[in-house]
Design a protein around this motif. Structure first.
Motif, PDB file in Angstrom:
ATOM      1  N   PHE A  33       5.499   4.153  -2.286  1.00  0.00           N
ATOM      2  CA  PHE A  33       4.295   3.664  -2.967  1.00  0.00           C
ATOM      3  C   PHE A  33       3.164   4.686  -2.854  1.00  0.00           C
ATOM      4  O   PHE A  33       2.431   4.919  -3.817  1.00  0.00           O
ATOM      5  N   GLY A  34       3.049   5.326  -1.697  1.00  0.00           N
ATOM      6  CA  GLY A  34       2.035   6.360  -1.513  1.00  0.00           C
ATOM      7  C   GLY A  34       2.216   7.518  -2.475  1.00  0.00           C
ATOM      8  O   GLY A  34       1.246   8.052  -3.019  1.00  0.00           O
ATOM      9  N   ILE A  35       3.457   7.897  -2.716  1.00  0.00           N
ATOM     10  CA  ILE A  35       3.745   8.971  -3.668  1.00  0.00           C
ATOM     11  C   ILE A  35       3.316   8.568  -5.071  1.00  0.00           C
ATOM     12  O   ILE A  35       2.706   9.355  -5.805  1.00  0.00           O
ATOM     13  N   VAL A  36       3.605   7.332  -5.439  1.00  0.00           N
ATOM     14  CA  VAL A  36       3.221   6.835  -6.774  1.00  0.00           C
ATOM     15  C   VAL A  36       1.710   6.920  -6.962  1.00  0.00           C
ATOM     16  O   VAL A  36       1.222   7.441  -7.968  1.00  0.00           O
ATOM     17  N   VAL A  37       0.952   6.423  -5.992  1.00  0.00           N
ATOM     18  CA  VAL A  37      -0.501   6.412  -6.157  1.00  0.00           C
ATOM     19  C   VAL A  37      -1.091   7.815  -6.030  1.00  0.00           C
ATOM     20  O   VAL A  37      -2.078   8.135  -6.697  1.00  0.00           O
ATOM     21  N   ALA A  38      -0.479   8.673  -5.212  1.00  0.00           N
ATOM     22  CA  ALA A  38      -0.956  10.058  -5.107  1.00  0.00           C
ATOM     23  C   ALA A  38      -0.795  10.770  -6.449  1.00  0.00           C
ATOM     24  O   ALA A  38      -1.690  11.510  -6.868  1.00  0.00           O
ATOM     25  N   GLN A  80      -1.072   9.529  -9.214  1.00  0.00           N
ATOM     26  CA  GLN A  80      -2.111   9.003 -10.098  1.00  0.00           C
ATOM     27  C   GLN A  80      -3.504   9.472  -9.668  1.00  0.00           C
ATOM     28  O   GLN A  80      -4.493   9.099 -10.274  1.00  0.00           O
ATOM     29  N   GLY A  81      -3.554  10.282  -8.610  1.00  0.00           N
ATOM     30  CA  GLY A  81      -4.824  10.792  -8.123  1.00  0.00           C
ATOM     31  C   GLY A  81      -5.594   9.816  -7.254  1.00  0.00           C
ATOM     32  O   GLY A  81      -6.770  10.026  -6.975  1.00  0.00           O
ATOM     33  N   LEU A  82      -4.934   8.762  -6.804  1.00  0.00           N
ATOM     34  CA  LEU A  82      -5.581   7.746  -5.962  1.00  0.00           C
ATOM     35  C   LEU A  82      -5.373   8.129  -4.494  1.00  0.00           C
ATOM     36  O   LEU A  82      -4.589   7.512  -3.773  1.00  0.00           O
TER      37      LEU A  82
END
Length: 114
Positions: free
Chosen positions: A28-33, A35-37
């Motif tokens: 999940f961290g990879i997904v949001v990273a 996205q620049g989050l």
């Protein structure tokens, strides 16, 4: 009583979507990273490491995120811990080498400033 049932269903559905393992937090961290989050990514990677302190992938991604946030000392420690856990991992080593190169440049620039 009919009102409580939908609320309970929503709570149960939301908890099913919440990552609960170190690997899930890392994914999940990879997904949001991507996205620049970065703040959310930082939270997820820190939680992943908390859940499994020996998760080298989570530590590597935590280091990348800390570097992105300008927390270079913490990033260095996370990279070093990840490499200690997986010394032969080329991906972690490459990230660490790039970090060290950028860190050396930052340090040289800061020494030149009066």
């Amino acid at each position: 009583m009919h009102v409580a049932a939908p609320i309970l269903s929503l709570v149960l559905a939301a908890s099913a979507l919440t990552p609960s393992t170190s690997e899930e937090e890392t994914r999940f961290g990879i997904v949001v990273a991507r996205q620049g989050l970065w703040q959310e990514a930082l939270f997820r990677f820190e939680k992943a490491v908390q859940l499994d302190p020996d998760n080298a992938s989570a530590l590597n991604n935590l280091a990348i995120t800390l570097e992105q946030q300008g927390e270079f000392e913490r990033a260095n420690k996370a990279y070093e811990r990840a490499l200690k856990l997986k010394p032969g991992d080329a991906y972690i080593q490459q990230n660490y080498d790039l970090f060290r190169e950028a860190d050396d440049k930052r340090n040289r620039k800061s020494k030149k400033k009066p």
